[in-house]
Design a protein around this motif. Structure first.
Motif, PDB file in Angstrom:
ATOM      1  N   PRO A 179      -6.289  32.615   0.579  1.00  0.00           N
ATOM      2  CA  PRO A 179      -7.565  33.017  -0.012  1.00  0.00           C
ATOM      3  C   PRO A 179      -8.334  31.877  -0.655  1.00  0.00           C
ATOM      4  O   PRO A 179      -9.562  31.924  -0.760  1.00  0.00           O
ATOM      5  N   SER A 180      -7.631  30.829  -1.116  1.00  0.00           N
ATOM      6  CA  SER A 180      -8.316  29.682  -1.719  1.00  0.00           C
ATOM      7  C   SER A 180      -7.422  28.459  -1.642  1.00  0.00           C
ATOM      8  O   SER A 180      -6.195  28.564  -1.536  1.00  0.00           O
ATOM      9  N   LEU A 181      -8.071  27.300  -1.691  1.00  0.00           N
ATOM     10  CA  LEU A 181      -7.354  26.030  -1.631  1.00  0.00           C
ATOM     11  C   LEU A 181      -7.792  25.126  -2.769  1.00  0.00           C
ATOM     12  O   LEU A 181      -8.975  25.078  -3.107  1.00  0.00           O
ATOM     13  N   VAL A 182      -6.840  24.396  -3.337  1.00  0.00           N
ATOM     14  CA  VAL A 182      -7.115  23.273  -4.222  1.00  0.00           C
ATOM     15  C   VAL A 182      -6.625  22.033  -3.480  1.00  0.00           C
ATOM     16  O   VAL A 182      -5.450  21.954  -3.117  1.00  0.00           O
ATOM     17  N   GLU A 183      -7.528  21.092  -3.250  1.00  0.00           N
ATOM     18  CA  GLU A 183      -7.181  19.878  -2.521  1.00  0.00           C
ATOM     19  C   GLU A 183      -6.967  18.738  -3.503  1.00  0.00           C
ATOM     20  O   GLU A 183      -7.831  18.448  -4.330  1.00  0.00           O
ATOM     21  N   THR A 184      -5.818  18.069  -3.414  1.00  0.00           N
ATOM     22  CA  THR A 184      -5.535  16.952  -4.302  1.00  0.00           C
ATOM     23  C   THR A 184      -4.453  16.064  -3.707  1.00  0.00           C
ATOM     24  O   THR A 184      -3.579  16.536  -2.976  1.00  0.00           O
ATOM     25  N   GLY A 185      -4.525  14.794  -4.028  1.00  0.00           N
ATOM     26  CA  GLY A 185      -3.466  13.870  -3.678  1.00  0.00           C
ATOM     27  C   GLY A 185      -2.560  13.582  -4.863  1.00  0.00           C
ATOM     28  O   GLY A 185      -1.660  12.751  -4.778  1.00  0.00           O
ATOM     29  N   SER A 186      -2.775  14.297  -5.966  1.00  0.00           N
ATOM     30  CA  SER A 186      -2.016  14.055  -7.194  1.00  0.00           C
ATOM     31  C   SER A 186      -0.826  14.994  -7.288  1.00  0.00           C
ATOM     32  O   SER A 186      -0.983  16.220  -7.371  1.00  0.00           O
ATOM     33  N   MET A 187       0.358  14.418  -7.306  1.00  0.00           N
ATOM     34  CA  MET A 187       1.578  15.208  -7.494  1.00  0.00           C
ATOM     35  C   MET A 187       1.586  15.873  -8.860  1.00  0.00           C
ATOM     36  O   MET A 187       2.016  17.021  -9.015  1.00  0.00           O
ATOM     37  N   VAL A 188       1.090  15.176  -9.880  1.00  0.00           N
ATOM     38  CA  VAL A 188       1.080  15.716 -11.238  1.00  0.00           C
ATOM     39  C   VAL A 188       0.210  16.971 -11.307  1.00  0.00           C
ATOM     40  O   VAL A 188       0.617  18.008 -11.865  1.00  0.00           O
TER      41      VAL A 188
ATOM     42  N   GLY B 121       0.857  -1.179   0.000  1.00  0.00           N
ATOM     43  CA  GLY B 121       0.000   0.000   0.000  1.00  0.00           C
ATOM     44  C   GLY B 121       0.893   1.228   0.000  1.00  0.00           C
ATOM     45  O   GLY B 121       1.507   1.556   1.016  1.00  0.00           O
ATOM     46  N   ALA B 122       0.999   1.878  -1.148  1.00  0.00           N
ATOM     47  CA  ALA B 122       1.961   2.973  -1.329  1.00  0.00           C
ATOM     48  C   ALA B 122       1.262   4.314  -1.187  1.00  0.00           C
ATOM     49  O   ALA B 122       0.514   4.734  -2.070  1.00  0.00           O
ATOM     50  N   MET B 123       1.509   4.985  -0.087  1.00  0.00           N
ATOM     51  CA  MET B 123       0.975   6.323   0.100  1.00  0.00           C
ATOM     52  C   MET B 123       1.816   7.321  -0.705  1.00  0.00           C
ATOM     53  O   MET B 123       2.941   7.009  -1.103  1.00  0.00           O
ATOM     54  N   PRO B 124       1.274   8.512  -0.993  1.00  0.00           N
ATOM     55  CA  PRO B 124       1.915   9.408  -1.967  1.00  0.00           C
ATOM     56  C   PRO B 124       3.402   9.653  -1.741  1.00  0.00           C
ATOM     57  O   PRO B 124       4.191   9.614  -2.676  1.00  0.00           O
ATOM     58  N   LEU B 125       3.804   9.900  -0.506  1.00  0.00           N
ATOM     59  CA  LEU B 125       5.206  10.207  -0.251  1.00  0.00           C
ATOM     60  C   LEU B 125       6.117   9.078  -0.700  1.00  0.00           C
ATOM     61  O   LEU B 125       7.163   9.309  -1.308  1.00  0.00           O
TER      62      LEU B 125
ATOM     63  N   GLY C 168      -4.439   4.675  -3.185  1.00  0.00           N
ATOM     64  CA  GLY C 168      -5.847   4.865  -2.861  1.00  0.00           C
ATOM     65  C   GLY C 168      -5.984   5.524  -1.516  1.00  0.00           C
ATOM     66  O   GLY C 168      -4.989   5.809  -0.840  1.00  0.00           O
ATOM     67  N   PRO C 169      -7.201   5.768  -1.076  1.00  0.00           N
ATOM     68  CA  PRO C 169      -7.420   6.374   0.232  1.00  0.00           C
ATOM     69  C   PRO C 169      -6.830   5.522   1.352  1.00  0.00           C
ATOM     70  O   PRO C 169      -6.853   4.279   1.285  1.00  0.00           O
ATOM     71  N   TYR C 170      -6.314   6.185   2.358  1.00  0.00           N
ATOM     72  CA  TYR C 170      -5.686   5.489   3.485  1.00  0.00           C
ATOM     73  C   TYR C 170      -6.645   4.477   4.107  1.00  0.00           C
ATOM     74  O   TYR C 170      -6.251   3.350   4.421  1.00  0.00           O
ATOM     75  N   ALA C 171      -7.898   4.859   4.283  1.00  0.00           N
ATOM     76  CA  ALA C 171      -8.865   3.953   4.911  1.00  0.00           C
ATOM     77  C   ALA C 171      -9.026   2.669   4.105  1.00  0.00           C
ATOM     78  O   ALA C 171      -9.148   1.573   4.674  1.00  0.00           O
ATOM     79  N   ASP C 172      -9.029   2.774   2.781  1.00  0.00           N
ATOM     80  CA  ASP C 172      -9.165   1.583   1.935  1.00  0.00           C
ATOM     81  C   ASP C 172      -7.941   0.681   2.062  1.00  0.00           C
ATOM     82  O   ASP C 172      -8.060  -0.548   2.080  1.00  0.00           O
TER      83      ASP C 172
END
Length: 393
Positions: free
Chosen positions: A308-317, A187-191, A218-222
């Motif tokens: 002022p704003s956030l973009v939330e993503t787990g994608s490095m790309v 299970g490979a988390m992003p880092l 995938g999500p940590y919980a999964d």
């Protein structure tokens, strides 16, 4: 090895007693049936499991390896079977338990049969046989499908882990013959995907060029759920504090911290001594809520004021591309972004985020016993974490 649980129980009886006669009495089968069961297991193992002497049968090294795994497998499975009905420890078959697992996951006999490549009546009959022995229904019919009762859920979980242990046994036995069986599932988390895992795989491949390695994201919980079901061997990435559940173990490898990065020419890079408060004037790209990096980001921005704003993503790309075409800043793991910084794709903004340090490491089941190949891979991970200047901080 999990093809016939009854044969494995006979093997265990012989291993414990050293006698075909006593094993036949314990298992309530004939002596020829015991002999046939042992012969079949030895054919599957590809090597002798016993030394046959006039006074008794003694385990070979391969037999000791199998006996240890079988004992671990039944230690997981038998208490749950006994809670349902004591006779199930003698009567439950691998086919019945696999049908139970598939039906619990699919919540439908037809879908379960399709996943197993069997006819629907075959799967239905296998589950019905378990229910007859247990003297109770294992599934409740609802408008959304078949829902496993709590005892059925517990049995499905125990069976998954027991079968995983027998898969480990197959790999252990093949190792003794110089063959590679099975695979390593991570299970490979992003880092971990950016540096640690690629380097460890490259080291591992020099010794074992053919053993399949599967890296899941995938999500940590999964991934935790897959780990606890025995479908994932271990996770690599940021450790949680506290651990999400008590039946897992977290092993630190190194410490990491967050870093704020920007494209070349970003206005923030022209500030003589930028502070975190200064940077809050720009929009940010950050990890999704619940990720350790996001928790640390929310903590430090709570003191400095919010962007002022956030973009939330787990994608490095996505983060990298958005940063390069806009004035967004990124807040991300120093290790995870090291390659982009080294190649000049992004630049670090000189703000000290020392208080965002968090442990990176391995997560596995508390009772997990790795095969030799899995142990070698874990050692490669430890070596990379210790030796690599882009990882050790």
């Amino acid at each position: 090895m999990k093809s016939n649980l009854r044969h494995l129980r006979v093997f265990q009886s012989v291993a414990q007693s050293g006698s075909v006669t006593r094993a036949a009495e314990t298992a309530h089968v004939s002596q020829p049936a015991v002999t046939q069961a042992l012969a079949k297991l030895e054919r599957l193992a590809g090597q002798p499991l016993f030394l046959r002497r006039p006074q008794a049968l003694f385990l070979t090294h391969a037999g000791e390896v199998l006996a240890a795994r079988v004992a671990r497998s039944f230690a997981l499975l038998d208490p749950v079977l006994s809670d349902l009905a004591p006779r199930l420890t003698l009567t439950a078959s691998s086919a019945q338990l696999q049908a139970l697992i598939a039906t619990r996951e699919a919540e439908n006999f037809t879908l379960a049969a399709r996943r197993m490549g069997l006819a629907q009546p075959t799967v239905h009959r296998a589950v019905s046989q378990l229910e007859q022995e247990a003297g109770r229904a294992l599934f409740e019919r609802t408008a959304h499908g078949l829902v496993a009762t709590r005892p059925a859920q517990a049995l499905a979980q125990a069976a998954r882990l027991a079968f995983a242990e027998l898969d480990q046994a197959e790999a252990d036995l093949a190792e003794l013959l110089g063959r590679e069986v099975g695979r390593i599932v991570i299970g490979a988390m992003p880092l971990s995907r950016s540096s640690l895992l690629p380097q460890a795989i490259a080291r591992f491949r020099k010794r074992r060029p053919t053993l399949p390695v599967r890296a899941l994201d995938g999500p940590y919980a999964d991934m935790i759920a897959g780990l606890r079901r025995g479908e994932v061997d271990f996770l690599i990435g940021a450790l949680r504090d506290p651990a999400p559940i008590g039946d897992i173990v977290q092993v630190p490898l190194f410490d990491d911290r967050l870093q704020i990065v920007a494209r070349s020419g970003h206005p923030a890079l022209d500030l003589p001594n930028p502070t975190l408060t200064d940077l809050m004037a720009y929009p940010f790209v950050v990890s999704p809520e619940g990720a350790p990096a996001r928790t640390a980001f929310d903590r430090i921005t709570g003191r400095a004021g919010h962007p002022p704003s956030l973009v939330e993503t787990g994608s490095m790309v996505l983060m990298r591309e958005l940063l390069q075409i806009s004035d967004h800043l990124g807040c991300i793991s120093q290790t995870q972004i090291a390659a982009e910084v080294r190649l000049g794709a992004l630049e670090p903004v000189p703000v000290d985020l020392a208080d965002t340090t968090r442990p990176i490491g391995l997560t596995h089941r508390a009772d997990w016993l790795p095969t030799r190949a899995q142990g070698e891979f874990l050692e490669d991970l430890r070596t990379v974490a210790f030796e690599s200047p882009t990882i050790s901080l």
